[in-house]
Write an enzyme that holds these catalytic residues in place. Structure first.
Site, mmCIF file in Angstrom:
data_model
loop_
_atom_site.group_PDB
_atom_site.id
_atom_site.type_symbol
_atom_site.label_atom_id
_atom_site.label_comp_id
_atom_site.label_asym_id
_atom_site.label_seq_id
_atom_site.Cartn_x
_atom_site.Cartn_y
_atom_site.Cartn_z
ATOM 1 N N ASN A 108 0.829 -1.200 0.000
ATOM 2 C CA ASN A 108 0.000 0.000 0.000
ATOM 3 C C ASN A 108 0.866 1.253 0.000
ATOM 4 O O ASN A 108 1.995 1.235 0.488
ATOM 5 C CB ASN A 108 -0.919 0.017 1.218
ATOM 6 N N HIS A 125 5.869 -0.239 -2.559
ATOM 7 C CA HIS A 125 5.452 0.474 -3.768
ATOM 8 C C HIS A 125 5.514 1.990 -3.628
ATOM 9 O O HIS A 125 4.949 2.710 -4.445
ATOM 10 C CB HIS A 125 4.037 0.047 -4.167
ATOM 11 N N CYS A 184 8.936 20.518 -11.746
ATOM 12 C CA CYS A 184 9.850 20.618 -10.609
ATOM 13 C C CYS A 184 10.219 22.075 -10.354
ATOM 14 O O CYS A 184 10.610 22.808 -11.273
ATOM 15 C CB CYS A 184 11.101 19.794 -10.883
ATOM 16 N N SER A 225 -4.026 -9.168 0.759
ATOM 17 C CA SER A 225 -3.415 -9.122 -0.572
ATOM 18 C C SER A 225 -3.806 -10.361 -1.364
ATOM 19 O O SER A 225 -3.740 -11.480 -0.850
ATOM 20 C CB SER A 225 -1.892 -9.050 -0.479
#
Length: 281
Positions: A108, A125, A184, A225
Protein backbone atom coordinates in the site's frame (compact mmCIF):
# COMPACT_ATOMS: atom_id res chain seq x y z
CA UNK A 1 -1.27 -28.74 1.76
CA UNK A 2 -3.29 -25.60 2.38
CA UNK A 3 -5.63 -25.64 5.36
CA UNK A 4 -8.57 -23.31 4.69
CA UNK A 5 -10.32 -22.09 7.81
CA UNK A 6 -13.93 -21.01 8.27
CA UNK A 7 -13.70 -17.35 9.36
CA UNK A 8 -17.15 -17.07 10.98
CA UNK A 9 -15.58 -17.05 14.43
CA UNK A 10 -12.66 -14.63 14.34
CA UNK A 11 -11.40 -15.87 17.71
CA UNK A 12 -11.15 -19.46 16.46
CA UNK A 13 -9.48 -18.27 13.24
CA UNK A 14 -6.97 -16.18 15.18
CA UNK A 15 -6.17 -19.03 17.57
CA UNK A 16 -5.39 -21.32 14.64
CA UNK A 17 -3.33 -18.58 12.96
CA UNK A 18 -1.39 -18.13 16.19
CA UNK A 19 -0.73 -21.86 16.34
CA UNK A 20 0.59 -22.00 12.77
CA UNK A 21 2.62 -18.79 12.97
CA UNK A 22 4.28 -19.79 16.24
CA UNK A 23 6.01 -17.53 18.73
CA UNK A 24 7.51 -15.25 16.11
CA UNK A 25 8.81 -12.85 15.28
CA UNK A 26 6.54 -12.89 12.25
CA UNK A 27 6.90 -10.53 9.30
CA UNK A 28 3.63 -9.20 7.84
CA UNK A 29 3.02 -8.56 4.14
CA UNK A 30 -0.02 -6.35 3.59
CA UNK A 31 -2.11 -5.26 0.62
CA UNK A 32 -5.09 -3.08 -0.15
CA UNK A 33 -7.48 -5.32 1.80
CA UNK A 34 -6.02 -4.03 5.05
CA UNK A 35 -7.14 -0.48 4.19
CA UNK A 36 -10.68 -1.14 2.93
CA UNK A 37 -12.11 -0.54 6.42
CA UNK A 38 -10.54 2.92 6.28
CA UNK A 39 -12.65 3.67 3.20
CA UNK A 40 -9.96 3.07 0.58
CA UNK A 41 -11.24 0.57 -2.01
CA UNK A 42 -9.37 -2.57 -2.99
CA UNK A 43 -8.04 -3.10 -6.52
CA UNK A 44 -8.81 -6.80 -6.84
CA UNK A 45 -11.01 -7.88 -3.95
CA UNK A 46 -14.39 -9.55 -4.50
CA UNK A 47 -16.82 -7.01 -5.93
CA UNK A 48 -14.14 -4.48 -6.87
CA UNK A 49 -14.83 -2.75 -10.19
CA UNK A 50 -12.43 -3.33 -13.08
CA UNK A 51 -9.55 -0.84 -13.08
CA UNK A 52 -6.91 0.06 -15.63
CA UNK A 53 -4.13 1.83 -13.73
CA UNK A 54 -1.84 4.13 -15.67
CA UNK A 55 1.49 2.60 -16.61
CA UNK A 56 4.90 4.18 -16.15
CA UNK A 57 5.35 4.29 -19.92
CA UNK A 58 2.09 6.21 -20.36
CA UNK A 59 2.96 8.67 -17.63
CA UNK A 60 6.42 9.60 -18.89
CA UNK A 61 5.61 9.32 -22.60
CA UNK A 62 2.43 11.35 -23.00
CA UNK A 63 1.69 14.84 -21.64
CA UNK A 64 -2.05 14.21 -21.93
CA UNK A 65 -1.77 11.11 -19.72
CA UNK A 66 0.24 13.10 -17.15
CA UNK A 67 -2.35 15.87 -17.12
CA UNK A 68 -5.10 13.28 -16.70
CA UNK A 69 -3.25 11.60 -13.83
CA UNK A 70 -2.38 14.77 -11.92
CA UNK A 71 -5.93 16.13 -12.26
CA UNK A 72 -7.37 12.93 -10.80
CA UNK A 73 -4.69 12.79 -8.12
CA UNK A 74 -5.33 16.43 -7.23
CA UNK A 75 -8.88 15.46 -6.24
CA UNK A 76 -8.11 12.00 -4.83
CA UNK A 77 -5.16 13.12 -2.70
CA UNK A 78 -7.39 15.26 -0.53
CA UNK A 79 -9.60 12.26 0.16
CA UNK A 80 -6.78 9.83 1.03
CA UNK A 81 -5.05 12.50 3.10
CA UNK A 82 -8.07 12.53 5.43
CA UNK A 83 -8.31 8.75 5.90
CA UNK A 84 -7.43 7.22 9.26
CA UNK A 85 -5.99 3.84 10.32
CA UNK A 86 -8.47 1.10 11.15
CA UNK A 87 -8.40 -1.79 13.62
CA UNK A 88 -6.32 -3.90 11.25
CA UNK A 89 -3.55 -1.31 11.05
CA UNK A 90 -3.66 -0.76 14.81
CA UNK A 91 -3.60 -4.50 15.49
CA UNK A 92 -0.40 -4.96 13.47
CA UNK A 93 1.20 -2.06 15.34
CA UNK A 94 0.22 -3.67 18.66
CA UNK A 95 1.58 -7.02 17.54
CA UNK A 96 4.87 -5.30 16.73
CA UNK A 97 4.92 -3.62 20.14
CA UNK A 98 4.30 -7.03 21.74
CA UNK A 99 7.23 -8.57 19.85
CA UNK A 100 5.09 -10.94 17.80
CA UNK A 101 5.55 -9.02 14.52
CA UNK A 102 9.01 -7.79 13.53
CA UNK A 103 8.01 -5.54 10.63
CA UNK A 104 5.43 -4.79 7.97
CA UNK A 105 6.18 -5.02 4.25
CA UNK A 106 3.30 -3.17 2.62
CA UNK A 107 2.19 -2.95 -0.99
CA UNK A 108 0.00 0.00 0.00
CA UNK A 109 1.03 3.61 -0.52
CA UNK A 110 -1.44 5.15 1.95
CA UNK A 111 1.04 5.41 4.92
CA UNK A 112 -1.66 4.16 7.33
CA UNK A 113 0.61 1.57 8.97
CA UNK A 114 2.94 4.32 10.07
CA UNK A 115 0.00 6.45 11.21
CA UNK A 116 -1.23 3.52 13.31
CA UNK A 117 2.10 3.26 15.12
CA UNK A 118 4.03 0.58 13.22
CA UNK A 119 7.72 1.44 13.49
CA UNK A 120 9.35 -0.96 11.02
CA UNK A 121 7.61 -0.48 7.66
CA UNK A 122 8.92 -1.16 4.16
CA UNK A 123 6.84 0.87 1.68
CA UNK A 124 7.37 -1.57 -1.18
CA UNK A 125 5.45 0.47 -3.77
CA UNK A 126 6.34 3.91 -2.41
CA UNK A 127 4.24 6.53 -0.62
CA UNK A 128 1.44 8.73 -1.89
CA UNK A 129 2.60 11.64 0.29
CA UNK A 130 5.86 12.20 -1.62
CA UNK A 131 6.69 13.41 -5.14
CA UNK A 132 9.97 12.86 -6.99
CA UNK A 133 11.49 14.78 -9.89
CA UNK A 134 12.55 12.47 -12.71
CA UNK A 135 15.15 15.06 -13.75
CA UNK A 136 17.08 15.98 -10.62
CA UNK A 137 15.68 13.32 -8.23
CA UNK A 138 14.57 15.93 -5.69
CA UNK A 139 11.83 14.62 -3.39
CA UNK A 140 9.16 16.99 -2.08
CA UNK A 141 6.04 16.47 -0.02
CA UNK A 142 2.72 15.94 -1.76
CA UNK A 143 1.29 18.61 0.55
CA UNK A 144 3.64 21.26 -0.87
CA UNK A 145 2.74 20.25 -4.41
CA UNK A 146 -0.96 20.47 -3.50
CA UNK A 147 -0.51 24.17 -2.80
CA UNK A 148 1.11 24.74 -6.18
CA UNK A 149 -1.56 22.75 -8.04
CA UNK A 150 -4.29 24.65 -6.24
CA UNK A 151 -2.71 27.94 -7.30
CA UNK A 152 -2.52 26.75 -10.91
CA UNK A 153 -6.07 25.30 -10.86
CA UNK A 154 -8.02 27.32 -8.27
CA UNK A 155 -11.50 26.25 -9.34
CA UNK A 156 -10.88 22.77 -10.69
CA UNK A 157 -12.12 20.71 -7.72
CA UNK A 158 -15.08 22.93 -6.85
CA UNK A 159 -17.57 20.99 -8.93
CA UNK A 160 -16.34 17.55 -7.88
CA UNK A 161 -18.62 15.90 -5.32
CA UNK A 162 -18.71 12.14 -4.72
CA UNK A 163 -15.86 10.44 -6.54
CA UNK A 164 -14.49 6.92 -6.53
CA UNK A 165 -10.91 6.90 -5.27
CA UNK A 166 -8.43 4.11 -5.94
CA UNK A 167 -5.78 2.93 -3.43
CA UNK A 168 -3.13 5.16 -5.03
CA UNK A 169 -5.27 8.34 -4.55
CA UNK A 170 -6.38 8.29 -8.19
CA UNK A 171 -9.92 9.69 -8.45
CA UNK A 172 -12.33 8.80 -11.23
CA UNK A 173 -13.22 12.03 -13.06
CA UNK A 174 -15.27 12.50 -16.21
CA UNK A 175 -13.03 15.20 -17.65
CA UNK A 176 -9.59 16.61 -16.87
CA UNK A 177 -9.46 19.07 -19.75
CA UNK A 178 -7.75 22.34 -18.91
CA UNK A 179 -5.91 21.10 -15.83
CA UNK A 180 -2.44 22.66 -15.48
CA UNK A 181 0.43 20.41 -14.35
CA UNK A 182 3.27 21.67 -12.14
CA UNK A 183 6.92 20.97 -13.01
CA UNK A 184 9.85 20.62 -10.61
CA UNK A 185 10.44 23.87 -8.75
CA UNK A 186 14.21 23.33 -8.81
CA UNK A 187 15.02 22.17 -12.35
CA UNK A 188 11.75 22.32 -14.28
CA UNK A 189 11.79 18.55 -14.74
CA UNK A 190 8.90 16.11 -14.76
CA UNK A 191 7.28 15.40 -11.39
CA UNK A 192 5.98 11.94 -10.57
CA UNK A 193 4.36 10.56 -7.42
CA UNK A 194 6.87 8.53 -5.40
CA UNK A 195 4.85 5.43 -6.27
CA UNK A 196 5.89 2.37 -8.26
CA UNK A 197 3.71 2.30 -11.37
CA UNK A 198 2.72 -0.73 -13.40
CA UNK A 199 5.62 -1.39 -15.75
CA UNK A 200 8.12 0.07 -13.27
CA UNK A 201 10.46 -1.95 -11.04
CA UNK A 202 10.45 -1.80 -7.26
CA UNK A 203 13.76 -0.18 -6.20
CA UNK A 204 16.27 -2.93 -5.43
CA UNK A 205 17.11 -1.72 -1.88
CA UNK A 206 13.43 -2.14 -0.90
CA UNK A 207 13.30 -5.62 -2.42
CA UNK A 208 16.44 -6.65 -0.54
CA UNK A 209 15.19 -5.18 2.74
CA UNK A 210 12.04 -7.26 2.38
CA UNK A 211 14.08 -10.39 1.75
CA UNK A 212 16.18 -9.66 4.85
CA UNK A 213 13.07 -9.33 6.99
CA UNK A 214 11.69 -12.64 5.69
CA UNK A 215 15.06 -14.32 6.25
CA UNK A 216 15.12 -13.16 9.88
CA UNK A 217 11.48 -14.00 10.62
CA UNK A 218 10.09 -17.34 11.73
CA UNK A 219 6.92 -17.08 9.61
CA UNK A 220 5.10 -14.85 7.11
CA UNK A 221 1.62 -13.42 7.63
CA UNK A 222 -0.09 -12.10 4.48
CA UNK A 223 -3.00 -9.75 5.20
CA UNK A 224 -5.31 -8.24 2.60
CA UNK A 225 -3.42 -9.12 -0.57
CA UNK A 226 -4.47 -11.28 -3.51
CA UNK A 227 -0.75 -11.66 -4.31
CA UNK A 228 -1.51 -11.02 -7.97
CA UNK A 229 1.68 -9.08 -8.62
CA UNK A 230 5.10 -10.63 -8.16
CA UNK A 231 6.45 -7.69 -6.14
CA UNK A 232 4.67 -9.09 -3.08
CA UNK A 233 4.39 -12.74 -4.04
CA UNK A 234 8.20 -13.04 -4.13
CA UNK A 235 8.24 -12.93 -0.33
CA UNK A 236 5.82 -15.84 -0.07
CA UNK A 237 8.09 -17.78 -2.42
CA UNK A 238 11.10 -16.89 -0.25
CA UNK A 239 9.41 -18.04 2.95
CA UNK A 240 8.23 -21.30 1.38
CA UNK A 241 11.72 -22.01 0.04
CA UNK A 242 13.03 -21.65 3.59
CA UNK A 243 10.40 -23.98 5.00
CA UNK A 244 8.68 -21.23 6.97
CA UNK A 245 4.90 -21.27 7.47
CA UNK A 246 2.83 -18.80 5.46
CA UNK A 247 -0.59 -17.77 6.73
CA UNK A 248 -2.85 -15.84 4.33
CA UNK A 249 -5.75 -13.70 5.58
CA UNK A 250 -7.69 -12.27 2.65
CA UNK A 251 -11.17 -11.94 1.20
CA UNK A 252 -11.22 -14.26 -1.80
CA UNK A 253 -8.59 -16.48 -3.37
CA UNK A 254 -4.94 -15.52 -3.78
CA UNK A 255 -2.17 -16.59 -6.15
CA UNK A 256 -0.39 -18.38 -3.29
CA UNK A 257 -3.18 -20.31 -1.60
CA UNK A 258 -1.66 -23.58 -2.80
CA UNK A 259 1.58 -23.04 -0.88
CA UNK A 260 0.14 -21.51 2.30
CA UNK A 261 0.07 -23.48 5.53
CA UNK A 262 -3.24 -21.82 6.37
CA UNK A 263 -5.68 -19.55 4.55
CA UNK A 264 -8.49 -17.57 6.14
CA UNK A 265 -11.08 -16.10 3.77
CA UNK A 266 -12.14 -13.02 5.74
CA UNK A 267 -11.66 -9.31 6.20
CA UNK A 268 -8.58 -8.18 8.07
CA UNK A 269 -9.70 -5.89 10.88
CA UNK A 270 -11.69 -8.25 13.08
CA UNK A 271 -9.38 -11.23 12.67
CA UNK A 272 -6.21 -9.21 13.27
CA UNK A 273 -7.79 -7.72 16.39
CA UNK A 274 -8.48 -11.27 17.60
CA UNK A 275 -4.90 -12.21 16.73
CA UNK A 276 -3.65 -9.54 19.13
CA UNK A 277 -5.67 -11.17 21.89
CA UNK A 278 -4.31 -14.59 20.91
CA UNK A 279 -0.72 -13.36 21.28
CA UNK A 280 -1.17 -11.24 24.40
CA UNK A 281 -3.66 -13.28 26.44
Amino acid sequence: MTNTLDPDNSGVAAARMREVLGEGPVVALTGAGVSTDSGIPDYRGPGSPPRTPMTYQQFVGDAAFRRHYWARNHVGWHYVHRTLPNDGHRALAELEAAGAVSAVITQNVDTLHEAAGSRQVVDLHGRYDRVVCLGCSEVVSRASLAERLLALNPDFADGVADVEVAPDADAVLASTEGFRVADCGSCGGMLKPDIVYFGENVPKPRVLEGYRLVDEASALLVAGSSLTVFSGRRYVKRAVEQGKPVVILNRGETRSDDVAALTVDAGCSEVLRSLVRAYTA
